[in-house]
Scaffold this motif. Structure first.
Motif, PDB file in Angstrom:
ATOM      1  N   LYS A  50       0.825  -1.205   0.000  1.00 52.10           N
ATOM      2  CA  LYS A  50       0.000   0.000   0.000  1.00 52.10           C
ATOM      3  C   LYS A  50       0.863   1.261   0.000  1.00 52.10           C
ATOM      4  CE  LYS A  50      -3.647  -0.057   2.732  1.00 52.10           C
ATOM      5  NZ  LYS A  50      -4.498  -0.291   3.943  1.00 52.10           N
ATOM      6  N   PHE A  72       1.889   2.489  -3.541  1.00 54.24           N
ATOM      7  CA  PHE A  72       0.872   2.697  -4.569  1.00 54.24           C
ATOM      8  C   PHE A  72       1.280   3.775  -5.569  1.00 54.24           C
ATOM      9  CE2 PHE A  72      -3.537   1.010  -3.075  1.00 54.24           C
ATOM     10  CZ  PHE A  72      -3.016  -0.280  -3.050  1.00 54.24           C
ATOM     11  N   ALA A  73       1.843   4.870  -5.073  1.00 51.77           N
ATOM     12  CA  ALA A  73       2.231   5.969  -5.967  1.00 51.77           C
ATOM     13  C   ALA A  73       3.263   5.499  -6.981  1.00 51.77           C
ATOM     14  CB  ALA A  73       2.769   7.137  -5.151  1.00 51.77           C
ATOM     15  N   TYR A 132       3.662   2.410  -8.068  1.00 53.37           N
ATOM     16  CA  TYR A 132       3.020   1.486  -9.017  1.00 53.37           C
ATOM     17  C   TYR A 132       2.206   2.265 -10.063  1.00 53.37           C
ATOM     18  CZ  TYR A 132       4.135  -1.810  -5.260  1.00 53.37           C
ATOM     19  OH  TYR A 132       4.779  -2.544  -4.302  1.00 53.37           O
ATOM     20  N   ARG A 133       1.525   3.328  -9.616  1.00 50.91           N
ATOM     21  CA  ARG A 133       0.770   4.150 -10.550  1.00 50.91           C
ATOM     22  C   ARG A 133       1.706   4.786 -11.578  1.00 50.91           C
ATOM     23  NH1 ARG A 133      -1.737   6.241  -5.741  1.00 50.91           N
ATOM     24  NH2 ARG A 133      -3.814   5.310  -5.387  1.00 50.91           N
ATOM     25  N   GLN A 134       2.841   5.269 -11.097  1.00 53.85           N
ATOM     26  CA  GLN A 134       3.794   5.921 -11.994  1.00 53.85           C
ATOM     27  C   GLN A 134       4.309   4.929 -13.026  1.00 53.85           C
ATOM     28  OE1 GLN A 134       7.279   7.407  -9.994  1.00 53.85           O
ATOM     29  NE2 GLN A 134       7.748   8.874 -11.631  1.00 53.85           N
ATOM     30  N   GLN A 135       4.590   3.704 -12.595  1.00 59.26           N
ATOM     31  CA  GLN A 135       5.079   2.672 -13.517  1.00 59.26           C
ATOM     32  C   GLN A 135       4.046   2.348 -14.572  1.00 59.26           C
ATOM     33  OE1 GLN A 135       6.099  -0.540 -10.873  1.00 59.26           O
ATOM     34  NE2 GLN A 135       8.171   0.240 -10.498  1.00 59.26           N
ATOM     35  N   LEU A 136       2.762   2.268 -14.152  1.00 60.64           N
ATOM     36  CA  LEU A 136       1.709   1.935 -15.104  1.00 60.64           C
ATOM     37  C   LEU A 136       1.455   3.064 -16.095  1.00 60.64           C
ATOM     38  CD1 LEU A 136      -0.758   0.142 -12.659  1.00 60.64           C
ATOM     39  CD2 LEU A 136       0.392  -0.900 -14.620  1.00 60.64           C
ATOM     40  N   LYS A 137       1.573   4.304 -15.634  1.00 55.39           N
ATOM     41  CA  LYS A 137       1.342   5.443 -16.529  1.00 55.39           C
ATOM     42  C   LYS A 137       2.424   5.565 -17.590  1.00 55.39           C
ATOM     43  CE  LYS A 137      -1.430   8.180 -13.335  1.00 55.39           C
ATOM     44  NZ  LYS A 137      -1.504   9.396 -12.467  1.00 55.39           N
TER      45      LYS A 137
END
Length: 291
Positions: free
Chosen positions: A279, A282-283, A285-290
């Motif tokens: 948790k 999360f930031a 993981y979001r950056q990697q997905l973007k």
């Protein structure tokens, strides 16, 4: 609508089948009953998702009743909002040759729910203390030691079966299976109307079997053996609920509501929490997905 208390239909004291109502008087139309069912369905669907993620319990729903008592349509209506991966229905017919090569509970063990799932038994292991009581000659198909003819069935045979079934249900409940059993209590007159409907309405012709009329002739025997079986096997870990079944819409709501009320008692059923380290990232993981 009068307050519906599920405990009033749970068998915890001696059950007398002829004294139990086949209709619950509510003075409410079918549309309102369906609305109430829809609300409970939504709750059960959410709970089933959490149960699937929790992965600690299975739920066994046992449905018993005379022909035309509404088991099939109840399954369709009560469980239609479930994720298909979360519920499996088993309709047990006359045992086949392979099943008869094992003890009578074997095929039911194989159909028990996986953890996180519901299994619905449409007709159940109780057929072995109901239909076989009315037709004891069926026991001969099991090729049991020392039983060559009906007269060889010992006096304690059925008491032993009740004990075996109680042990079976206790064993699975102690290993994470929640067991709920429902008997659909329908009047003989209501069955007559439903059988006539099958004969008179073309779209229902396929449901009719002359065998239904043959079994109907043994109605009183079935009632006697249902009463005994329910009294012998309604236990805290595997309770019987008797559902007034002349009103199909009300019966569906009652079963759904009882399942919901029983499941609410298991406070530990919840979706597992993510690991705090996951948790916290999360930031990232979001950056990697973007990207």
């Amino acid at each position: 609508m009068a307050v519906f208390n599920p405990d009033n239909f749970k068998i915890t004291v001696p059950f007398y089948i002829n004294d139990f109502p086949t209709v619950l008087q509510t003075h409410i139309d079918d549309e309102k009953k369906e609305e109430k069912l829809d609300k409970v369905q939504a709750k059960l669907s959410e709970l089933q998702d959490a149960m699937y993620a929790h992965n600690r319990y299975g739920v066994l729903i046992c449905l018993q009743g005379m022909d035309t008592s509404g088991k099939d349509s109840l399954i369709r209506e009560v469980f239609k909002e479930f994720n298909p991966r979360g519920v499996v229905v088993h309709s047990f017919k006359t045992p086949n040759s392979s099943e008869l090569e094992h003890d009578y509970l074997w095929r039911h063990y194989l159909a028990l729910p996986e953890k996180g799932k519901f299994a619905v038994f449409n007709r159940t292991h109780y057929e072995n203390v109901l239909v076989t009581r009315v037709h004891p000659e069926y026991i001969l198909n099991e090729n049991l030691p020392g039983i060559e003819k009906v007269e060889d069935i010992p006096a304690d045979f059925w008491e032993n079966r009740f004990e075996q079934i109680n042990n079976f249900e206790k064993h699975i409940s102690q290993n994470g299976t929640i067991v709920l059993k429902f008997y659909f209590h329908m009047s003989k007159e209501e069955q007559r109307k439903r059988l006539l409907r099958r004969l008179e309405e073309e779209e229902h012709h396929w449901k009719f079997s002359p065998g239904d009329l043959k079994e109907r002739e043994r109605w009183d025997d079935y009632m006697k053996f249902y009463e005994e079986a329910i009294n012998k096997t309604s236990k805290p870990h595997a309770p019987w609920y008797v559902i007034p079944a002349d009103d199909k819409e009300m019966a569906r709501y009652m079963v759904a509501k009882i399942i919901w009320e029983e499941m609410k008692q298991h406070k530990d059923i919840k979706e597992p929490e993510l690991d705090e380290k996951v948790k916290a990232n999360f930031a990232l993981y979001r950056q990697q997905l973007k990207k």
